[in-house]
Write a protein that holds these residues in place. Structure first.
Motif, PDB file in Angstrom:
ATOM      1  N   GLU A   1       4.821   6.887   0.464  1.00  0.00           N
ATOM      2  CA  GLU A   1       5.815   5.823   0.359  1.00  0.00           C
ATOM      3  C   GLU A   1       5.134   4.462   0.239  1.00  0.00           C
ATOM      4  OE1 GLU A   1       8.236   6.125   3.821  1.00  0.00           O
ATOM      5  OE2 GLU A   1       9.089   8.057   3.248  1.00  0.00           O
ATOM      6  N   VAL A   2       5.740   3.582  -0.534  1.00  0.00           N
ATOM      7  CA  VAL A   2       5.215   2.228  -0.700  1.00  0.00           C
ATOM      8  C   VAL A   2       5.646   1.398   0.507  1.00  0.00           C
ATOM      9  CG1 VAL A   2       5.282   0.149  -2.114  1.00  0.00           C
ATOM     10  CG2 VAL A   2       5.271   2.397  -3.210  1.00  0.00           C
ATOM     11  N   GLU A   3       4.684   0.748   1.143  1.00  0.00           N
ATOM     12  CA  GLU A   3       4.949  -0.097   2.297  1.00  0.00           C
ATOM     13  C   GLU A   3       4.296  -1.457   2.103  1.00  0.00           C
ATOM     14  OE1 GLU A   3       4.563   1.346   6.240  1.00  0.00           O
ATOM     15  OE2 GLU A   3       5.123   3.383   5.723  1.00  0.00           O
ATOM     16  N   ASP A  50       8.961  -0.711   4.951  1.00  0.00           N
ATOM     17  CA  ASP A  50       9.149   0.189   3.805  1.00  0.00           C
ATOM     18  C   ASP A  50      10.613   0.117   3.395  1.00  0.00           C
ATOM     19  OD1 ASP A  50      10.575   1.828   5.562  1.00  0.00           O
ATOM     20  OD2 ASP A  50       8.966   3.269   5.797  1.00  0.00           O
ATOM     21  N   LYS A  51      11.075   1.079   2.614  1.00  0.00           N
ATOM     22  CA  LYS A  51      12.451   1.028   2.107  1.00  0.00           C
ATOM     23  C   LYS A  51      13.510   1.069   3.194  1.00  0.00           C
ATOM     24  CE  LYS A  51      11.499   3.268  -2.285  1.00  0.00           C
ATOM     25  NZ  LYS A  51      11.691   4.469  -3.078  1.00  0.00           N
ATOM     26  N   VAL A  52      13.262   1.791   4.288  1.00  0.00           N
ATOM     27  CA  VAL A  52      14.301   1.989   5.298  1.00  0.00           C
ATOM     28  C   VAL A  52      14.013   1.365   6.658  1.00  0.00           C
ATOM     29  CG1 VAL A  52      15.160   4.108   4.238  1.00  0.00           C
ATOM     30  CG2 VAL A  52      13.397   4.248   5.988  1.00  0.00           C
ATOM     31  N   THR A  53      12.775   0.915   6.892  1.00  0.00           N
ATOM     32  CA  THR A  53      12.426   0.404   8.216  1.00  0.00           C
ATOM     33  C   THR A  53      11.556  -0.842   8.121  1.00  0.00           C
ATOM     34  OG1 THR A  53      12.444   2.659   9.073  1.00  0.00           O
ATOM     35  CG2 THR A  53      11.387   1.010  10.439  1.00  0.00           C
ATOM     36  N   TYR A  97       0.846  -1.194   0.000  1.00  0.00           N
ATOM     37  CA  TYR A  97       0.000   0.000   0.000  1.00  0.00           C
ATOM     38  C   TYR A  97       0.880   1.242   0.000  1.00  0.00           C
ATOM     39  CZ  TYR A  97       1.159   0.262   4.968  1.00  0.00           C
ATOM     40  OH  TYR A  97       1.829   0.346   6.154  1.00  0.00           O
ATOM     41  N   ILE A  98       0.256   2.384  -0.233  1.00  0.00           N
ATOM     42  CA  ILE A  98       0.956   3.668  -0.186  1.00  0.00           C
ATOM     43  C   ILE A  98       0.526   4.373   1.092  1.00  0.00           C
ATOM     44  CG2 ILE A  98       1.288   5.893  -1.317  1.00  0.00           C
ATOM     45  CD1 ILE A  98       0.854   4.432  -3.980  1.00  0.00           C
TER      46      ILE A  98
END
Length: 151
Positions: free
Chosen positions: A40-42, A72-75, A34-35
């Motif tokens: 952000e895409v998660e 997500d990308k970082v977490t 989802y966004i």
């Protein structure tokens, strides 16, 4: 440097974006992409933790353990709940074991708790050189479904 503070008033009006649904009767891992509110895409995942095979196929009462993951990308953040299923509904008994991995952000504080018999939530306060912000990740019971939500 910009610092974004989240006030207590904002926390009380948290908008729950329902992002993943898990049917306790079906007991199949559910993954949804989802966004989030920041664009952000998660990914959200709800899965059953190792249970006896009879419990996996049985529809009925019993205490079960689930892992709720948001990434997500970082977490990547995950925690566990114990949920007692009675007939056609469930009741969260407790939430525990909050863990996280982050690449860019620093974690200032974190907590995971059972808010009510129908809701459990994790909160993580992140910061980096540009800003600080709170992340809310949760799960609630609706009939025989677990509904994952985030801010």
């Amino acid at each position: 440097m910009t610092v974004e503070e989240v006030s207590a008033a904002e926390n009380n009006t948290l908008e729950e974006n329902e992002v993943v649904s898990f049917d306790m009767d079906q007991n199949m891992t559910q993954t949804e992409t989802y966004i989030d509110s920041n664009g952000e895409v998660e990914t959200a995942i709800i899965e059953s933790v190792i249970t006896p095979s009879l419990l996996r196929t049985a529809i009925g009462s019993g205490t079960r353990e689930y892992k709720i993951t948001y990434q997500d990308k970082v977490t990547k953040t995950w925690f566990y709940i114990k949920c007692k299923k009675v007939g056609s509904t469930g009741e969260i008994q407790f939430a525990y074991g909050l863990k996280y991995k982050t690449v860019i952000n620093k974690v200032d504080s974190y907590s995971c708790k059972r808010i009510s018999s129908k809701k459990a939530q994790a909160e993580i306060r992140f910061s980096n050189i540009f800003m600080s912000f709170n992340g809310y990740y949760g799960v609630k019971v609706s009939g025989s479904k677990l509904i994952g939500y985030s801010d």
